[in-house]
Scaffold this motif. Structure first.
Motif, PDB file in Angstrom:
ATOM      1  N   ILE A  44       0.787  -1.305   0.153  1.00 44.72           N
ATOM      2  CA  ILE A  44       0.083   0.069   0.097  1.00 44.72           C
ATOM      3  C   ILE A  44       0.588   1.184   0.068  1.00 44.72           C
ATOM      4  N   GLY A  45       2.218   1.169  -0.115  1.00 47.63           N
ATOM      5  CA  GLY A  45       3.108   2.166  -0.102  1.00 47.63           C
ATOM      6  C   GLY A  45       3.427   2.805   0.816  1.00 47.63           C
ATOM      7  N   ILE A  46       3.385   2.384   2.001  1.00 49.40           N
ATOM      8  CA  ILE A  46       3.691   3.021   3.351  1.00 49.40           C
ATOM      9  C   ILE A  46       5.012   2.672   3.757  1.00 49.40           C
ATOM     10  N   ALA A  47       5.864   3.593   4.063  1.00 47.51           N
ATOM     11  CA  ALA A  47       7.045   3.268   4.736  1.00 47.51           C
ATOM     12  C   ALA A  47       7.014   3.186   6.187  1.00 47.51           C
ATOM     13  N   TRP A  48       7.993   2.399   6.757  1.00 50.88           N
ATOM     14  CA  TRP A  48       7.913   2.158   8.377  1.00 50.88           C
ATOM     15  C   TRP A  48       9.371   2.372   8.785  1.00 50.88           C
ATOM     16  N   ARG A  49       9.610   2.404  10.318  1.00 49.96           N
ATOM     17  CA  ARG A  49      10.675   2.524  10.762  1.00 49.96           C
ATOM     18  C   ARG A  49      10.899   1.356  11.695  1.00 49.96           C
ATOM     19  N   ASP A  50      12.137   0.899  11.574  1.00 52.75           N
ATOM     20  CA  ASP A  50      12.398  -0.490  12.402  1.00 52.75           C
ATOM     21  C   ASP A  50      13.191   0.183  13.951  1.00 52.75           C
ATOM     22  N   ASP A  51      13.061  -0.612  14.959  1.00 51.18           N
ATOM     23  CA  ASP A  51      13.681  -0.307  16.243  1.00 51.18           C
ATOM     24  C   ASP A  51      14.917  -0.936  16.051  1.00 51.18           C
ATOM     25  N   PRO A  52      15.943  -0.197  16.195  1.00 50.33           N
ATOM     26  CA  PRO A  52      17.459  -0.939  16.041  1.00 50.33           C
ATOM     27  C   PRO A  52      17.694  -1.792  17.199  1.00 50.33           C
ATOM     28  N   SER A  53      17.218  -1.921  18.244  1.00 55.01           N
ATOM     29  CA  SER A  53      17.366  -2.783  19.305  1.00 55.01           C
ATOM     30  C   SER A  53      16.720  -4.139  18.792  1.00 55.01           C
ATOM     31  N   ASN A  54      15.928  -4.186  17.766  1.00 55.43           N
ATOM     32  CA  ASN A  54      15.415  -5.716  17.387  1.00 55.43           C
ATOM     33  C   ASN A  54      16.190  -6.344  16.726  1.00 55.43           C
ATOM     34  N   ARG A  85      15.269 -11.339  23.439  1.00 55.75           N
ATOM     35  CA  ARG A  85      14.543 -11.712  22.204  1.00 55.75           C
ATOM     36  C   ARG A  85      14.910 -11.653  20.761  1.00 55.75           C
ATOM     37  N   VAL A  86      16.003 -10.876  20.802  1.00 62.53           N
ATOM     38  CA  VAL A  86      16.686 -11.134  19.384  1.00 62.53           C
ATOM     39  C   VAL A  86      17.339 -12.369  19.434  1.00 62.53           C
ATOM     40  N   ARG A  87      18.189 -12.892  20.516  1.00 60.29           N
ATOM     41  CA  ARG A  87      18.757 -14.175  20.045  1.00 60.29           C
ATOM     42  C   ARG A  87      17.833 -15.205  20.184  1.00 60.29           C
TER      43      ARG A  87
END
Length: 300
Positions: free
Chosen positions: A33-43, A50-52
Motif C-alpha cells: 500500500i506504499g507506506i514506509a515504516w521505521r525499525d527499532d534498532p534494538s530489534n 528476544r533477538v537471540r
C-alpha cells in the motif's frame, strides 16, 4: 513475552492486536500500500534476549511451537479461573492485613490451585510485585498441610501461622519502613499502601508496632496482635494519630488518603490475569480493575 492486552497502572489498557502476525507479513502489507515504516534498532541487537531467541528459531517449523504456546496460555487462564472460583470460599481477608484460611475447604482445592493461591496470598500480603518462586509456593502448601498444631513459618516477608482448623497469613514485622510524607506528596509504603498527603502538614507513615497495639487493646474489639503490629500507622510529632486499618477513616487528617495497593496487579495487569485480579480486589474490598475493552472493539 508481551500479552495481547495489558492494563497499566490501573488506568490504560494497552492492546497489541497484531502480535499474531509475522514481521515480514506486516512489511509486505505496508509495501503493497506504499507506506514506509521505521525499525527499532534494538530489534537487531544480540545484546537483547528476544533477538537471540528470534534468531535461534529462524527457519524452524513454528506449527508445533505455536500449538504449545496456545496450550500454555489456555492452561494459565483455566488455572486463574479455578483460583478465582475457589479462593473466596476458603479465605477471608480481614482489614487487608490478614488472610484466614479454612483448612477443610482449602484441602478440597486441586494441588496446582493451592500452589497458585498460596503464591498470590504471599505476594499481596507481603507487598511484592511478583509471585514467589515455585519452590516457595510449594513450601507454603506443604507447611499448611503438615503443621496441624500451632506453628509458624516466615516466608516471602510473611508469617504463615497454623492452627487446628485455620491458617493465618500476614505481613511479617520486619524491615518495614517509617517514611516522612510531606504535604503534596504521594508514595507507596511497604509495597502495600498508596499514601497521599493532601494536607498542609507533614506526617510519618510506619508500622503500628507495640505503641499502636496497646492503643487498640484498650478498645472494645479484640485484635490479632501479630498481624496488627505490621499494619500502617500515621504519626505526627512522634505520636500516633491514626491507625487507618482499624480506626474510622474520619480520623485521618483532612486531605490524607491511604489505599490498599496490590503490586502483583496494580502496576502491570496482563489480560490473562484479569479474572484473578478482579477476584483479589473483591476479597480485599478495594476498587475493581478497569475492564478490558477488547470485546468492544470493531474488529472489522
Amino acid at each position: 513475552a508481551m500479552a495481547p492486552a495489558t492494563l497499566l497502572e490501573r488506568q490504560i489498557w494497552l492492546l497489541r492486536p497484531l502480535l499474531h502476525l509475522r514481521r515480514e507479513a506486516l512489511r509486505d502489507y505496508l509495501r503493497g500500500i506504499g507506506i514506509a515504516w521505521r525499525d527499532d534498532p534494538s530489534n537487531e541487537s544480540p545484546a537483547y534476549e528476544r533477538v537471540r531467541v528470534r534468531r535461534s528459531i529462524e527457519g524452524m517449523d513454528m506449527t508445533q511451537l505455536r500449538l504449545e504456546i496456545a496450550d500454555k496460555a489456555s492452561r494459565r487462564r483455566r488455572l486463574n479461573a479455578a483460583v478465582a472460583a475457589g479462593l473466596p470460599g476458603c479465605v477471608t481477608v480481614a482489614g487487608g492485613v490478614r488472610a484466614q484460611i479454612d483448612r477443610a475447604r482449602w484441602e478440597t482445592l486441586e494441588p496446582d490451585v493451592r500452589r497458585l493461591s498460596a503464591g498470590v496470598l504471599l505476594a499481596v500480603m507481603g507487598g511484592q510485585p511478583l509471585l514467589p518462586a515455585a519452590a516457595s509456593c510449594e513450601k507454603a502448601v506443604e507447611f499448611m498441610r503438615e503443621s496441624r498444631i500451632s506453628g509458624k513459618l516466615a516466608l516471602g516477608r510473611c508469617i504463615i501461622e497454623t492452627g487446628a482448623e485455620t491458617v493465618l497469613l500476614y505481613r511479617e514485622m520486619r524491615s518495614i519502613p517509617a517514611i516522612a510524607v510531606e504535604p503534596g506528596m504521594s508514595l507507596l509504603w511497604d509495597g502495600r499502601y498508596r499514601v497521599v498527603n493532601g494536607s498542609g502538614h507533614p506526617l510519618v507513615v510506619g508500622a503500628c508496632g507495640m505503641e499502636g497495639l496497646e492503643r487498640l487493646k484498650s478498645g472494645p474489639t479484640p485484635v490479632h496482635a501479630p498481624s496488627v503490629l505490621s499494619s500502617p500507622a500515621f504519626s505526627s510529632a512522634g505520636e500516633i494519630i491514626c491507625l487507618p486499618v482499624f480506626d474510622d477513616h474520619d480520623k485521618l487528617p483532612a486531605g490524607v488518603t491511604i489505599e490498599r495497593h496490590l503490586g502483583l496487579f496494580d502496576n502491570i495487569l496482563v489480560g490473562y490475569d484479569e479474572l484473578l485480579a478482579q477476584c483479589i480486589a473483591m476479597m480485599f474490598k478495594i476498587k475493581a480493575y478497569k475492564r478490558s475493552p477488547v470485546n468492544q472493539i470493531n474488529k472489522n
